[in-house]
Scaffold this active site. Structure first.
Site, PDB file in Angstrom:
ATOM      1  N   ARG A 180       5.053  -2.247   0.739  1.00  0.00           N
ATOM      2  CA  ARG A 180       3.787  -2.449   1.472  1.00  0.00           C
ATOM      3  C   ARG A 180       3.677  -1.317   2.475  1.00  0.00           C
ATOM      4  O   ARG A 180       4.515  -1.202   3.371  1.00  0.00           O
ATOM      5  CB  ARG A 180       3.788  -3.811   2.174  1.00  0.00           C
ATOM      6  CG  ARG A 180       2.687  -3.937   3.210  1.00  0.00           C
ATOM      7  CD  ARG A 180       2.486  -5.339   3.694  1.00  0.00           C
ATOM      8  NE  ARG A 180       1.817  -6.130   2.671  1.00  0.00           N
ATOM      9  CZ  ARG A 180       1.245  -7.311   2.894  1.00  0.00           C
ATOM     10  NH1 ARG A 180       1.260  -7.850   4.101  1.00  0.00           N
ATOM     11  NH2 ARG A 180       0.665  -7.970   1.920  1.00  0.00           N
ATOM     12  N   HIS A 213      -4.733  -3.837  -3.351  1.00  0.00           N
ATOM     13  CA  HIS A 213      -3.797  -4.976  -3.249  1.00  0.00           C
ATOM     14  C   HIS A 213      -3.779  -5.706  -4.606  1.00  0.00           C
ATOM     15  O   HIS A 213      -4.270  -6.821  -4.728  1.00  0.00           O
ATOM     16  CB  HIS A 213      -4.278  -5.900  -2.126  1.00  0.00           C
ATOM     17  CG  HIS A 213      -3.253  -6.875  -1.632  1.00  0.00           C
ATOM     18  ND1 HIS A 213      -1.948  -6.903  -2.083  1.00  0.00           N
ATOM     19  CD2 HIS A 213      -3.349  -7.882  -0.704  1.00  0.00           C
ATOM     20  CE1 HIS A 213      -1.295  -7.866  -1.463  1.00  0.00           C
ATOM     21  NE2 HIS A 213      -2.115  -8.477  -0.627  1.00  0.00           N
ATOM     22  N   GLN A 265      -2.512  -9.379  -5.148  1.00  0.00           N
ATOM     23  CA  GLN A 265      -3.467 -10.386  -4.675  1.00  0.00           C
ATOM     24  C   GLN A 265      -4.533 -10.653  -5.739  1.00  0.00           C
ATOM     25  O   GLN A 265      -4.861 -11.807  -6.036  1.00  0.00           O
ATOM     26  CB  GLN A 265      -4.118  -9.900  -3.379  1.00  0.00           C
ATOM     27  CG  GLN A 265      -5.083 -10.895  -2.785  1.00  0.00           C
ATOM     28  CD  GLN A 265      -4.384 -12.174  -2.338  1.00  0.00           C
ATOM     29  OE1 GLN A 265      -3.398 -12.122  -1.625  1.00  0.00           O
ATOM     30  NE2 GLN A 265      -4.881 -13.321  -2.778  1.00  0.00           N
ATOM     31  N   ASP A 300     -12.295 -11.835   3.352  1.00  0.00           N
ATOM     32  CA  ASP A 300     -11.024 -11.340   3.894  1.00  0.00           C
ATOM     33  C   ASP A 300     -11.290 -10.988   5.361  1.00  0.00           C
ATOM     34  O   ASP A 300     -12.448 -10.953   5.811  1.00  0.00           O
ATOM     35  CB  ASP A 300     -10.578 -10.101   3.086  1.00  0.00           C
ATOM     36  CG  ASP A 300      -9.237  -9.535   3.548  1.00  0.00           C
ATOM     37  OD1 ASP A 300      -8.482 -10.251   4.247  1.00  0.00           O
ATOM     38  OD2 ASP A 300      -8.936  -8.368   3.210  1.00  0.00           O
ATOM     39  N   CYS A 314      -7.770 -14.270   0.800  1.00  0.00           N
ATOM     40  CA  CYS A 314      -6.393 -13.862   0.488  1.00  0.00           C
ATOM     41  C   CYS A 314      -5.412 -14.313   1.552  1.00  0.00           C
ATOM     42  O   CYS A 314      -4.212 -14.378   1.278  1.00  0.00           O
ATOM     43  CB  CYS A 314      -6.332 -12.351   0.306  1.00  0.00           C
ATOM     44  SG  CYS A 314      -6.844 -11.444   1.790  1.00  0.00           S
ATOM     45  N   ARG A 325       0.163 -16.407  -5.791  1.00  0.00           N
ATOM     46  CA  ARG A 325       0.813 -15.102  -5.578  1.00  0.00           C
ATOM     47  C   ARG A 325       2.172 -15.096  -6.274  1.00  0.00           C
ATOM     48  O   ARG A 325       2.545 -14.136  -6.948  1.00  0.00           O
ATOM     49  CB  ARG A 325       0.981 -14.834  -4.074  1.00  0.00           C
ATOM     50  CG  ARG A 325      -0.297 -14.493  -3.331  1.00  0.00           C
ATOM     51  CD  ARG A 325      -0.858 -13.155  -3.775  1.00  0.00           C
ATOM     52  NE  ARG A 325       0.112 -12.079  -3.580  1.00  0.00           N
ATOM     53  CZ  ARG A 325       0.287 -11.401  -2.442  1.00  0.00           C
ATOM     54  NH1 ARG A 325      -0.493 -11.648  -1.414  1.00  0.00           N
ATOM     55  NH2 ARG A 325       1.195 -10.437  -2.351  1.00  0.00           N
TER      56      ARG A 325
HETATM   57  N1   CP Z   1      -2.423 -12.076   1.259  1.00  0.00           N
HETATM   58  C1   CP Z   1      -1.338 -11.391   1.674  1.00  0.00           C
HETATM   59  O1   CP Z   1      -0.973 -10.325   1.165  1.00  0.00           O
HETATM   60  O2   CP Z   1      -0.645 -12.013   2.665  1.00  0.00           O
HETATM   61  P1   CP Z   1       0.549 -11.390   3.527  1.00  0.00           P
HETATM   62  O3   CP Z   1      -0.040 -10.257   4.324  1.00  0.00           O
HETATM   63  O4   CP Z   1       1.043 -12.510   4.400  1.00  0.00           O
HETATM   64  O5   CP Z   1       1.608 -10.898   2.586  1.00  0.00           O
HETATM   65  N1  NVA Z   2      -7.288  -6.510   4.093  1.00  0.00           N
HETATM   66  C1  NVA Z   2      -6.134  -7.138   4.706  1.00  0.00           C
HETATM   67  C2  NVA Z   2      -5.362  -7.932   3.688  1.00  0.00           C
HETATM   68  C3  NVA Z   2      -4.167  -8.665   4.229  1.00  0.00           C
HETATM   69  C4  NVA Z   2      -3.406  -9.376   3.153  1.00  0.00           C
HETATM   70  C5  NVA Z   2      -5.256  -6.069   5.357  1.00  0.00           C
HETATM   71  O1  NVA Z   2      -5.059  -5.015   4.751  1.00  0.00           O
HETATM   72  O2  NVA Z   2      -4.790  -6.304   6.467  1.00  0.00           O
END
Ligand code: CP
Ligand code: NVA
Length: 309
Positions: free
Chosen positions: A103, A130, A133, A225, A265, A293
């Site tokens: 990530r 993502h 997701q 989101d 999400c 997930r």
């Molecule tokens: N939706 C999602 O990716 O959640 P986290 O940021 O908690 O991993």
């Molecule tokens: N768009 C959000 C998604 C979190 C899972 C971010 O990038 O923070």
């Protein structure tokens, strides 16, 4: 050749559909209480530059339930690109483990990681997309509606990483996706163009609009989101001024099809992009999505780390 999981645009409609079928099978298997030792002895390094609940826990538990082991590496440990370069991290991890899930802030770092690693790299979210997701989202829609083809999904809010993957996923799956996004916050034009081109092959419809209220009419589900993604915190005050017309609340939901699903999400910023009433209401699919997930990621892991591919 090693397989990475970086973007759903790298997958054909058939490959995406097969992956989803595998997720459905793995979920049913787990529900039936069967052991799933498909990745016995395999290891996954999980590199995080940002916080996480779902991604961290669902990948770690997936590896455990598949008979392997996952190793969590917190942002301050590796300090990707600061303490050590991305190519060096990729090459070192390739000597220890069978796969990397990362990530990151910059999508380019993920591409560099994939380029230098001799093992598969999985995208656990970048500033660009993502895909894990989106796979969980498709699984959730398929479970609730029985199909993906032709269903009308209306996304409301920021044209961000989550929307980019949702567009690719919807285009591959033959869905109708309407994204209602304010001016200045549109998804990247190349992502929209890719999805619209893919849509011509699959019968999908990918549309970008600005007005939230007219977009939600006829929706099978609404999706939102956060208005401020991780890394954009300095813009939060401005964004709070722009996005209120896109909030999913009871009034907006009432304009969709009766019984339309509500998706997010997570993490949710209750009172901003979604109200408590809707997030906790009978039409909320939020926690099915969160659970899925894990099932979707198991399919990705089995497909790219498993011996049978
Ligand atoms: N939706 C999602 O990716 O959640 P986290 O940021 O908690 O991993
Ligand atoms: N768009 C959000 C998604 C979190 C899972 C971010 O990038 O923070």
């Amino acid at each position: 050749m090693k397989k990475d999981f970086i973007s759903l645009a790298d997958f054909s409609p058939q490959e995406q559909s097969d992956l989803l079928d595998l997720a459905v099978a793995l979920k049913a298997e787990q529900r039936a209480g069967k052991a799933q030792p498909r990745l016995a002895g395999k290891t996954l390094a999980m590199v995080f530059q940002k916080p996480s609940l779902r991604t961290r826990v669902s990948f770690e538990i997936s590896m455990h339930q598949l008979g392997g082991k996952a190793l969590y590496i917190a942002p301050e440990e590796i300090q990707l690109g600061k303490r050590e370069s991305v190519p060096d991290v990729a090459r070192v991890l390739s000597r220890y483990v069978d796969g990397i899930m990362a990530r990151v802030f910059s999508h380019q770092d993920l591409l560099t990681m994939a380029q230098w690693a001799s093992i598969p790299v999985i995208n656990g979210l970048s500033d660009y997309n993502h895909p894990c997701q989106a796979m969980a989202d498709l699984l959730t829609i398929r479970e609730h509606l029985g199909t993906l083809r032709g269903v009308r999904l209306v996304y409301l809010g920021d044209g961000n990483n989550v929307l980019h993957s949702l567009m690719a996923a919807a285009a591959n799956a033959g869905m109708q996706l309407v994204a209602a996004v304010p001016d200045g916050y549109k998804p990247l034009p190349e992502v929209v163009a890719w999805a619209q081109t893919r849509a011509q092959q699959t019968g999908a419809q990918i549309e970008l609009v600005e007005d939230a209220r007219s977009a939600v009419r006829g929706a099978d589900m609404l999706y939102t989101d956060t208005w401020t993604s991780m890394g954009q915190e300095a813009e939060a005050a401005v964004r709070r001024q722009v996005f209120p017309p896109y909030q999913i609340n009871a009034q907006l939901l009432a304009l969709a099809k009766p019984g339309a699903g509500v998706m997010h999400c997570l993490p949710a910023h209750r009172g901003e992009e979604i109200t408590d009433e809707v997030a906790d209401g009978a039409q909320s699919w939020l926690f099915d999505q969160a659970e899925n997930r894990m099932h979707a990621e198991k399919a990705v892991l089995v497909r790219i780390l498993g011996d049978s591919g």
